[in-house]
Design an enzyme around this catalytic site. Structure first.
Site, PDB file in Angstrom:
ATOM      1  N   ASP A  12       0.820  -1.219   0.000  1.00  0.00           N
ATOM      2  CA  ASP A  12       0.000   0.000   0.000  1.00  0.00           C
ATOM      3  C   ASP A  12       0.853   1.268   0.000  1.00  0.00           C
ATOM      4  OD1 ASP A  12      -2.403  -1.616   0.261  1.00  0.00           O
ATOM      5  OD2 ASP A  12      -1.857  -1.851   2.373  1.00  0.00           O
ATOM      6  N   GLY A  14       1.745   2.940  -2.720  1.00  0.00           N
ATOM      7  CA  GLY A  14       1.453   3.781  -3.876  1.00  0.00           C
ATOM      8  C   GLY A  14       2.245   3.395  -5.111  1.00  0.00           C
ATOM      9  N   ASN A  37      -4.878 -10.450  -4.643  1.00  0.00           N
ATOM     10  CA  ASN A  37      -4.865  -9.945  -3.271  1.00  0.00           C
ATOM     11  C   ASN A  37      -4.215  -8.574  -3.185  1.00  0.00           C
ATOM     12  OD1 ASN A  37      -2.355 -11.025  -4.001  1.00  0.00           O
ATOM     13  ND2 ASN A  37      -1.788 -11.488  -1.899  1.00  0.00           N
ATOM     14  N   HIS A  40      -4.461  -2.008  -6.283  1.00  0.00           N
ATOM     15  CA  HIS A  40      -3.777  -0.753  -6.565  1.00  0.00           C
ATOM     16  C   HIS A  40      -4.755   0.177  -7.269  1.00  0.00           C
ATOM     17  CE1 HIS A  40      -2.793  -3.775  -9.680  1.00  0.00           C
ATOM     18  NE2 HIS A  40      -2.917  -2.800 -10.557  1.00  0.00           N
ATOM     19  N   THR A 328      -9.949  -5.194   0.407  1.00  0.00           N
ATOM     20  CA  THR A 328     -10.788  -5.654   1.517  1.00  0.00           C
ATOM     21  C   THR A 328     -11.604  -4.553   2.175  1.00  0.00           C
ATOM     22  OG1 THR A 328      -9.022  -5.271   3.131  1.00  0.00           O
ATOM     23  CG2 THR A 328      -9.071  -7.427   2.044  1.00  0.00           C
ATOM     24  N   ARG A 332      -6.393   0.284   7.800  1.00  0.00           N
ATOM     25  CA  ARG A 332      -4.982  -0.023   7.951  1.00  0.00           C
ATOM     26  C   ARG A 332      -4.470   0.511   9.284  1.00  0.00           C
ATOM     27  NH1 ARG A 332      -4.281   2.213   1.967  1.00  0.00           N
ATOM     28  NH2 ARG A 332      -4.872   0.342   0.821  1.00  0.00           N
ATOM     29  N   GLY A 443       5.405  12.258  -4.044  1.00  0.00           N
ATOM     30  CA  GLY A 443       3.971  12.361  -4.247  1.00  0.00           C
ATOM     31  C   GLY A 443       3.330  13.282  -3.222  1.00  0.00           C
TER      32      GLY A 443
END
Length: 458
Positions: A12, A14, A37, A40, A328, A332, A443
């Site tokens: 996760d 990015g 699974n 993105h 899901t 997080r 970013g």
């Protein structure tokens, strides 16, 4: 040449956005491990696309390859392709004939096993999509590969060998009745054969299958650029992660060679970019020395939401960063950036550059902290210890930075690095210095135009 994109943390980070950022100079984007699974999100021309299997570059009209290191659920793959086509895109996706296939019983067994583990607090936090059981069958030499779907005789032979074994596991090991499961057809040879032979026909009709290594090598020999896209992150790598809270494949740069059929020399001669989130997140159980607050059911020993230290700060970061699983929807866990983790990841994959994402999420805080080192049994550690049990005992030693204000991040991205607040630049330069690796991109927002590009790897 090749550019390999590697998650430096727990997934996760990015990665999809960075693949998209550098996508104009790419001819082929190849995923080298994982399955559906690994969610993105890509923003293209104002539209958001959430993918779990189709390579990110396919959104921009590039050839997307699922390498032999991937495990492929054809149901998911064709659902995503069909959805993209309905939205006006025409993704060109090729599948390695050596890639293994996720079959219905893999998903059922994944759910049963995780439920049993949860009763003893040993759950890994699987997405329940059959990834682990498929890799188990691959290692056990009883898997079904994409190429098998093209040959009805081979497919039936493979299924007649493996399906009775899986029925026996359910009935004799887990003491369950297959016929009383939600999907008893998941253990029916004929039902699986008919469905997956039809997938094979579509693969053939659309000319989707390739010998991945030969295909990619020929592409490079023609002078074209190939991006190798990893899923998840280094700290859940099956070999280099915090075992057993890991995925079943190798997201690290070494996996880019084994998962595509390209040689380590080819991968090593290219760029390897580590993707870093400016703070830390995790889905599922396991240690997290820099954690803020907690998530019930995931954070060890955390039984009541709101009881953890810095809960308000954790919720702020979670909401500002949209920190919920793409696949899901699970919240997080969040924490401060962990430098021992990043030093470990940099060593394992040999990053030639990094991309730091979500710097804007931390804006507005009075103070930003970083886990600079650990203390374990009285000893200071600059990198992660080898075992998860040792990692769980580590205490983070923090370094504090003055926070930075909210600015017009779109303007900052357009103007470049010097437009960042001074304290934000100090934070970036600290990370670069500690990893001895330059930041190629920073970013500051979700869109492709909200990234400061300092270096083009191609």
């Amino acid at each position: 040449m090749t550019v390999t994109i590697v998650g430096s943390q727990l997934g996760d980070e990015g990665k999809g956005g960075i693949v998209d950022l550098y996508g104009d100079d790419v001819d082929v984007v190849a995923r080298y491990q994982g399955g559906d699974n690994a969610g993105h999100t890509v923003v293209h021309e104002g539209e958001e696309y959430k993918l779990s299997l189709v390579p990110s570059g396919a959104i921009r009209g590039k050839v997307g390859v699922l390498g032999n290191g991937c495990v492929v659920n054809p149901r998911t793959l064709f659902d995503e392709i069909d959805t993209l086509q309905e939205r006006g895109l025409d993704p060109d996706v090729r599948i390695a004939e050596r890639a293994h296939v996720i079959l219905p019983f893999h998903r059922v067994l994944d759910g049963i096993e995780e439920e049993l583990k949860s009763e003893t607090d040993d759950e890994v936090g699987t997405t329940g999509r059959g990834i682990g059981p498929t890799y188990e069958d691959k290692a056990g030499r009883r898997g079904v590969r994409v190429g098998d779907l093209l040959d009805p005789d081979v497919l039936r032979e493979r299924l007649e060998y493996v399906v009775p074994q899986k029925r026996a596991v359910v009935e004799d090991v887990y003491d369950l009745d297959v016929d009383e499961l939600d999907d008893p057809d998941a253990f029916d040879v004929d039902a699986i054969f008919e469905e997956f032979r039809e997938f094979g026909r579509r693969f053939e009709a659309e000319d989707m299958t390739v010998n991945a290594g030969a295909f990619l090598s020929a592409t490079i020999d023609e002078g074209q650029n190939v991006m190798l896209e990893g899923a998840q992150g280094t700290i859940i790598d099956i070999d280099h992660g915090n075992y057993p809270y890991v995925t079943s494949s190798n997201p690290t740069a070494g996996g880019a060679a084994t998962g595509t059929g390209l040689s380590p020399g080819v991968v090593g001669d290219g760029e390897v970019i580590g993707i870093v989130k400016a703070y830390l997140t995790r889905v599922g159980s396991g240690p997290l020395p820099t954690e803020l607050g907690g998530v019930v059911g995931d954070t060890p020993g955390y039984d009541e939401q709101g009881e953890g230290e810095n809960e308000e700060l954790a919720n702020y970061i979670r909401e500002e960063g949209g920190e919920y699983g793409t696949v899901t929807g699970r919240p997080r866990r969040v924490g401060w950036l962990d430098l021992p983790m990043l030093r470990h990841s940099t060593r394992v994959s040999g990053f030639t550059g990094i991309a730091i994402n979500h710097l804007d999420v931390l804006a507005g805080l009075d103070e930003v902290k970083v886990g600079h080192t650990y203390t374990l049994d009285g000893e200071e550690l600059a990198s992660m210890p080898a075992t998860t049990e040792q990692w769980a005992k580590c205490e983070a030693n923090f370094r504090s930075f003055d926070g930075w204000p909210e600015v017009d991040w779109a303007d900052a991205a357009e103007e470049g690095y010097d437009a960042l607040p001074e304290n934000a630049k100090a934070y970036v330069e600290y990370i670069e210095s500690e990893l001895d690796t330059p930041a190629y991109a920073i970013g500051v927002g979700p869109g492709r135009g909200e990234t400061i590009v300092r270096e083009q790897p191609f």
